[in-house]
Design a protein around this motif. Structure first.
Motif, PDB file in Angstrom:
ATOM      1  N   LYS A  31     -14.473  -2.908  -9.499  1.00 42.68           N
ATOM      2  CA  LYS A  31     -14.121  -1.938  -8.463  1.00 42.68           C
ATOM      3  C   LYS A  31     -13.024  -2.513  -7.572  1.00 42.68           C
ATOM      4  N   THR A  55     -17.459  -1.252 -12.550  1.00 42.79           N
ATOM      5  CA  THR A  55     -18.656  -1.999 -12.188  1.00 42.79           C
ATOM      6  C   THR A  55     -18.269  -3.410 -11.798  1.00 42.79           C
ATOM      7  N   ASN A  56     -19.042  -4.002 -10.896  1.00 42.94           N
ATOM      8  CA  ASN A  56     -18.847  -5.403 -10.524  1.00 42.94           C
ATOM      9  C   ASN A  56     -19.841  -6.313 -11.232  1.00 42.94           C
TER      10      ASN A  56
END
Length: 291
Positions: free
Chosen positions: A195, A221-222
């Motif tokens: 992100k 997504t992280n």
């Protein structure tokens, strides 16, 4: 104006509620209200706009906010320095590290440092480069590991590592046998990306802006584990630090035709105070990083 008033002011500005601020400060709400009112009277200014549910900083309060943060941080720095002069043996290191580096580069360093300095406490925050920069400037972190790009003038960078960003695909992907990859080919594919706020994403965004590409970002997504899973299942491709791919099976790293070299640094406030614990950690990292 004293430090206690400024501390109360900062907590109220953060919580925007007298009840929550009083609970956080472990004082009675009337005592907090009286302290804030006295501060406003001393300054001759209204610092908060009050209503039934919450309070908001006035324009005057917003002007005071950065000064109050700086004063309180300087007091904390002075307390740390004085504690060390009294022979304090214990200390705390507060450092921010991005997830890729935190997962693959720093664990061995952190464990080695803790083994050498068992009495020191390590508080490690995982966050993106933008968040880490802000937390350092705000005094929430002593220093952090970030990319040396558009670094604010208030921060001092200490180089520790250079690494290349590479395209990463599954073993069954059509690009898997390529020796290198153009940006145009890379951005023609479905992508899984971190992100906004992470150097991984900042790098991709800057390339898109420079070359006027529109990325096909299918997943954001992280979570590294999720990124690996998505790429291995061939749902999308991504970019990662080359060092990461050395530890992950079934992922094929492909250098870009225009290499992306990242300069990774430790950074801290130029006006801040580095404790003996902070200096010990910085020296340990410099001694044990591949650079």
């Amino acid at each position: 104006m004293d430090s206690r008033q400024l501390s109360y002011f900062l907590v109220l500005a953060e919580t925007k509620n007298f009840t929550r601020a009083a609970e956080k400060l472990h004082i009675a709400q009337p005592a907090l209200s009286m302290t804030i009112k006295k501060l406003e009277q001393q300054l001759g200014l209204c610092l908060f706009a009050r209503n039934d549910r919450k309070v908001e900083l006035t324009d005057e309060g917003k002007v005071l906010l950065p000064h109050a943060k700086n004063i309180i941080q300087q007091i904390k720095d002075a307390q740390t320095a004085m504690s060390e002069l009294r022979g304090l043996e214990k200390g705390e290191v507060r450092v921010g590290i991005p997830s890729m580096l935190g997962s693959y580069f720093f664990p061995e360093i952190i464990m080695g440092f803790k083994n050498q300095y068992p009495n020191l406490k390590l508080s490690i925050v995982e966050a993106g480069t933008q968040s880490i920069r802000k937390m350092i400037i705000d005094g929430e972190l002593d220093f952090g590991v970030i990319i040396n790009h558009e670094l604010p003038e208030t921060l001092h960078p200490e180089p520790i590592l250079k690494s290349q960003m590479v395209a990463v695909v599954s073993e069954q992907h059509e690009f898997a046998t390529r020796k290198s990859l153009s940006f145009q080919d890379f951005f023609s594919q479905e992508l899984v990306m971190f992100k906004h706020g992470y150097f991984h994403r900042e790098t991709i965004d800057s390339i898109c802006e420079k070359h006027q590409f529109t990325p096909k970002i299918s997943f954001e997504t992280n979570l590294l584990a999720m990124i690996f899973k998505i790429v291995r299942q061939d749902f999308a491709i991504t970019t990662l630090l080359e060092m990461v791919t050395e530890y992950e099976p079934q992922l094929i790293p492909i250098p870009f035709e225009e290499p992306i070299e990242l300069d990774i640094v430790m950074a801290w406030r130029k006006s801040g105070y580095l404790s003996l614990a902070d200096k010990a950690f910085i020296d340990y990292v410099k001694q044990h990083c591949p650079r």
